[in-house]
Design a protein around this motif. Structure first.
Motif, mmCIF file in Angstrom:
data_model
loop_
_atom_site.group_PDB
_atom_site.id
_atom_site.type_symbol
_atom_site.label_atom_id
_atom_site.label_comp_id
_atom_site.label_asym_id
_atom_site.label_seq_id
_atom_site.Cartn_x
_atom_site.Cartn_y
_atom_site.Cartn_z
ATOM 1 N N GLY A 143 -4.303 4.107 1.819
ATOM 2 C CA GLY A 143 -4.067 3.015 0.878
ATOM 3 C C GLY A 143 -4.427 3.426 -0.533
ATOM 4 N N ILE A 144 -3.520 3.185 -1.459
ATOM 5 C CA ILE A 144 -3.749 3.510 -2.872
ATOM 6 C C ILE A 144 -3.936 2.214 -3.649
ATOM 7 N N LEU A 145 -5.132 2.013 -4.178
ATOM 8 C CA LEU A 145 -5.399 0.859 -5.049
ATOM 9 C C LEU A 145 -4.948 1.216 -6.458
ATOM 10 N N GLY A 146 -3.846 0.608 -6.900
ATOM 11 C CA GLY A 146 -3.315 0.911 -8.217
ATOM 12 C C GLY A 146 -2.095 1.793 -8.126
ATOM 13 N N LEU A 147 -0.950 1.251 -8.498
ATOM 14 C CA LEU A 147 0.313 1.997 -8.404
ATOM 15 C C LEU A 147 0.947 2.185 -9.772
ATOM 16 N N GLY A 148 0.115 2.520 -10.753
ATOM 17 C CA GLY A 148 0.636 2.868 -12.069
ATOM 18 C C GLY A 148 1.195 4.280 -12.048
ATOM 19 N N GLN A 149 1.245 4.909 -13.208
ATOM 20 C CA GLN A 149 1.798 6.260 -13.312
ATOM 21 C C GLN A 149 1.094 7.231 -12.377
ATOM 22 N N LEU A 150 -0.232 7.196 -12.351
ATOM 23 C CA LEU A 150 -0.998 8.138 -11.531
ATOM 24 C C LEU A 150 -0.963 7.755 -10.054
ATOM 25 N N ALA A 155 0.894 8.394 -4.448
ATOM 26 C CA ALA A 155 1.372 7.725 -3.236
ATOM 27 C C ALA A 155 2.678 8.338 -2.750
ATOM 28 N N GLU A 156 3.589 8.595 -3.686
ATOM 29 C CA GLU A 156 4.882 9.170 -3.307
ATOM 30 C C GLU A 156 4.719 10.554 -2.689
ATOM 31 N N LYS A 157 3.857 11.382 -3.272
ATOM 32 C CA LYS A 157 3.665 12.734 -2.751
ATOM 33 C C LYS A 157 2.979 12.717 -1.380
ATOM 34 N N LEU A 158 2.026 11.806 -1.179
ATOM 35 C CA LEU A 158 1.379 11.694 0.122
ATOM 36 C C LEU A 158 2.372 11.258 1.184
ATOM 37 N N ALA A 159 3.278 10.361 0.812
ATOM 38 C CA ALA A 159 4.303 9.922 1.766
ATOM 39 C C ALA A 159 5.217 11.072 2.156
ATOM 40 N N ASP A 164 1.175 7.773 6.486
ATOM 41 C CA ASP A 164 1.579 6.365 6.438
ATOM 42 C C ASP A 164 0.915 5.737 5.214
ATOM 43 N N VAL A 165 1.637 5.649 4.115
ATOM 44 C CA VAL A 165 1.050 5.287 2.825
ATOM 45 C C VAL A 165 1.448 3.878 2.405
ATOM 46 N N ALA A 166 0.484 3.142 1.916
ATOM 47 C CA ALA A 166 0.720 1.837 1.310
ATOM 48 C C ALA A 166 0.000 1.797 -0.031
ATOM 49 N N GLY A 167 0.464 0.928 -0.900
ATOM 50 C CA GLY A 167 -0.180 0.772 -2.197
ATOM 51 C C GLY A 167 -0.376 -0.691 -2.517
ATOM 52 N N TRP A 168 -1.399 -0.956 -3.320
ATOM 53 C CA TRP A 168 -1.660 -2.325 -3.760
ATOM 54 C C TRP A 168 -1.672 -2.356 -5.282
ATOM 55 N N PRO A 176 9.544 5.195 -2.937
ATOM 56 C CA PRO A 176 10.086 5.699 -1.676
ATOM 57 C C PRO A 176 8.994 6.049 -0.662
ATOM 58 N N GLY A 177 9.105 5.484 0.523
ATOM 59 C CA GLY A 177 8.186 5.809 1.601
ATOM 60 C C GLY A 177 6.836 5.135 1.524
ATOM 61 N N VAL A 178 6.647 4.209 0.567
ATOM 62 C CA VAL A 178 5.352 3.576 0.356
ATOM 63 C C VAL A 178 5.481 2.067 0.529
#
Length: 315
Positions: A143-150, A155-159, A164-168, A176-178
């Protein structure tokens, strides 16, 4: 003549000056503290400021500023100044070198915890040869808290690695894939699935202390925490308690409320914590200067700069 004020106690002014002039040869770079005699010391001649942790009140003394550029991804070092000019756009540092570095670090640490390298290091010290249980990447929920530029790029690269990647984030994002979770309504479900939680949030009054007991209790038992946002996101005592109870298995910390990390901090010797000295990503002068100069050119053409901070949101 365009003049820019550069101020940082961490970065070499000569490298930044060379990088800026490479992309804009006619740019005059003044390094803080400003010199005398005039015009080098003439504060009214400064058009732009590229700064990291400038002294409180300094930017207010530059009456003709057109933009304030942050040297790093964070902007809380600027908004701590009660006299920060309210009518000058503040621009976040968004540049490909900074993004690439953060993604590299986040991927490295996620995989480190995913593949149980802390346990293997402990086995090495003890002289133990033992194969530990393995979780397939598609069964590892990150899980990635914060889906801004960084956060979005990480998140995209981990996917792409099959995790199994999700973001908040505050509002829904399409990556893609998140899987996207958003707002207060989506936070609890997001935390409940996050076996490895990465914090890449901006620091605001709403996010201060978000990595605390309440959040840890909502994670799966034995989760890992990686903080590369700001030190103030973490309630340090709560993390130590969660590690002691086993609710949190391990952590990577790159940012701290006090930096350098005090010598008596228990984090230094904690066997379940990886400590790095605020090096997750370093602004690259050449690529960063390119981004700054492009925004200067936009302003000089009468266009709005990119990546301006929304002062109401704080990022």
């Amino acid at each position: 003549m365009t003049r820019l004020l550069f101020k940082s106690d961490l970065d070499r002014a000569d490298l930044w000056t060379a990088a800026l002039k490479k992309h804009k040869p006619d740019l005059e770079v003044e390094v803080w503290p400003l010199r005398a005699p005039e015009p080098a010391g003439d504060r009214s001649a400064i058009d732009y400021a590229l700064v990291w942790k400038p002294p409180a009140g300094v930017l207010k003394t530059l009456p003709n500023l057109k933009a304030i550029f942050s040297l790093g991804a964070g902007i809380d070092h600027l908004f701590g100044d009660p006299e920060l000019p309210g009518d000058v756009p503040v621009v976040r540092m968004v540049e490909r070198g900074l993004t690439a570095g953060m993604t590299e670090y986040v991927v490295m640490q996620v995989l480190y915890h995913h593949r149980r390298m802390l346990d293997y290091r402990a086995q090495q010290r003890a002289g133990v040869w033992d194969e530990l249980s393995f979780v397939a990447p598609w069964d590892r929920k990150v899980g990635i808290l914060g889906l801004g530029q960084l956060g979005g790029d990480a998140a995209e690269k981990l996917a792409l690695l099959g995790l199994d990647v999700a973001g908040w984030s505050r509002t829904p994002k399409e990556i893609p894939g998140v899987a996207s979770y958003a707002g207060a309504a989506g936070l609890e479900a997001f935390l409940a699935r996050s076996q490895i939680l990465v914090c890449l949030l901006p620091l605001t009054e709403e996010t201060r202390g978000i990595l605390g007991a309440e959040t840890f209790a909502k994670l799966p038992r034995g989760a890992c925490v990686i903080n590369v946002g700001r030190g103030e996101h973490l309630v340090e005592a709560d993390l130590l308690e969660a590690l002691e109870s086993g609710q949190i298995d391990s952590a990577t910390l790159d940012v701290f409320a006090r930096e350098p990390l005090p010598a008596d901090s228990p984090f230094w010797s904690h066997e379940r914590i990886v400590v790095t000295p605020h090096v997750a990503s370093i602004t690259v002068p050449d690529t960063a200067a390119e981004a700054v100069v492009e925004n200067i050119r936009r302003i000089e053409r009468g266009e709005a700069p990119r990546n301006v901070v929304d002062r109401d949101r704080g990022y």
